[in-house]
Design an enzyme around this catalytic site. Structure first.
Site, PDB file in Angstrom:
ATOM      1  N   TYR A  28      64.440  78.715  26.728  1.00  0.00           N
ATOM      2  CA  TYR A  28      65.437  77.653  26.621  1.00  0.00           C
ATOM      3  C   TYR A  28      65.380  77.015  25.234  1.00  0.00           C
ATOM      4  CZ  TYR A  28      68.343  73.762  28.197  1.00  0.00           C
ATOM      5  OH  TYR A  28      69.356  72.842  28.337  1.00  0.00           O
ATOM      6  N   ILE A  85      61.384  69.382  27.819  1.00  0.00           N
ATOM      7  CA  ILE A  85      61.368  68.169  27.008  1.00  0.00           C
ATOM      8  C   ILE A  85      62.120  67.078  27.760  1.00  0.00           C
ATOM      9  CG2 ILE A  85      62.061  67.109  24.822  1.00  0.00           C
ATOM     10  CD1 ILE A  85      61.860  69.896  23.529  1.00  0.00           C
ATOM     11  N   THR A  89      67.704  61.990  31.979  1.00  0.00           N
ATOM     12  CA  THR A  89      67.833  61.916  33.436  1.00  0.00           C
ATOM     13  C   THR A  89      66.518  62.279  34.117  1.00  0.00           C
ATOM     14  OG1 THR A  89      68.454  64.247  33.747  1.00  0.00           O
ATOM     15  CG2 THR A  89      70.234  62.693  33.188  1.00  0.00           C
ATOM     16  N   HIS A  91      66.075  64.777  35.904  1.00  0.00           N
ATOM     17  CA  HIS A  91      65.971  66.229  36.037  1.00  0.00           C
ATOM     18  C   HIS A  91      64.644  66.723  35.440  1.00  0.00           C
ATOM     19  CE1 HIS A  91      67.313  70.303  36.592  1.00  0.00           C
ATOM     20  NE2 HIS A  91      67.175  70.567  35.289  1.00  0.00           N
ATOM     21  N   ASN A 115      49.072  78.762  33.257  1.00  0.00           N
ATOM     22  CA  ASN A 115      50.282  77.948  33.140  1.00  0.00           C
ATOM     23  C   ASN A 115      50.389  77.385  31.727  1.00  0.00           C
ATOM     24  OD1 ASN A 115      52.401  76.157  33.290  1.00  0.00           O
ATOM     25  ND2 ASN A 115      51.627  75.048  35.053  1.00  0.00           N
ATOM     26  N   ARG A 129      52.094  71.848  20.140  1.00  0.00           N
ATOM     27  CA  ARG A 129      51.420  72.524  21.248  1.00  0.00           C
ATOM     28  C   ARG A 129      51.702  74.023  21.279  1.00  0.00           C
ATOM     29  NH1 ARG A 129      51.790  67.423  22.077  1.00  0.00           N
ATOM     30  NH2 ARG A 129      50.416  66.299  23.500  1.00  0.00           N
TER      31      ARG A 129
END
Length: 179
Positions: A28, A85, A89, A91, A115, A129
């Site tokens: 993404y 990030i 909202t 979400h 993970n 990171r």
């Protein structure tokens, strides 16, 4: 701040047998994902293992993709990568919680998963990171998967289902024998 702290990092284990991992990544944020993958690949190769990469549209698709690969593929472990990030909202909370929960449930069912899905407040945190020469969270996720694989090998294969297992013996009419 996490960038200024020092902490112990376990050395990555060398694999004791041929080892194949699947990196499942959500690109993404492509530049961040590419850095995560680069760090993971380097760690896997340094351990003497091999890997393949599978892209998924978002972090929510990563756990189901790993489940599919675990059922149908031939992998010893998995590296989950991506970046979430915080936006305007709630979400963000849903994606963070549900992707993490999905990975944890798979891990508790016996999947060897590292993970490396970043959950950050802003792009700058993600960049630090993801950078293989900085915090290298992709490499850390790969190392975690490799540690789990080696632990499983040390204590024996545990890929066993739960519940009843039908007999492999069939009667002459093709039905299962009941013992």
């Amino acid at each position: 701040m996490a960038g200024t702290e020092t902490h112990f990092v376990m050395p990555t284990p060398k694999v004791s047998a041929p080892t194949k991992l699947l990196i499942v990544v959500s690109p993404y944020y492509k530049d961040i994902a590419d850095n995560l993958v680069a760090g993971a690949r380097a760690e896997i190769e340094a351990a003497g293992a091999t890997c393949e990469v599978q892209e998924m549209p978002g972090a929510l698709e990563v756990p189901p993709a790993i489940r599919i690969a675990d059922r149908l593929g031939d992998y010893d472990g998995y590296v989950a990568l991506g970046c979430i990030i915080r936006g305007e909202t709630t979400h963000y909370d849903t994606v963070c919680n549900d992707s993490s929960r999905g990975l944890m449930l798979l891990g508790l069912q016996g999947c060897n998963i590292g993970n490396g899905i970043l959950t950050v407040e802003n792009r700058a945190q993600a960049e630090v990171r993801a950078d293989p020469s900085d915090q290298n969270k992709g490499g850390g996720a790969a190392a975690a998967a490799l540690h789990l694989i080696e632990m499983q090998r040390t204590y024996g294969q545990t890929k066993k289902g739960i519940g009843f297992k039908p007999s492999s013996s069939l009667d002459d009419d093709g039905s299962f024998q009941i013992a």
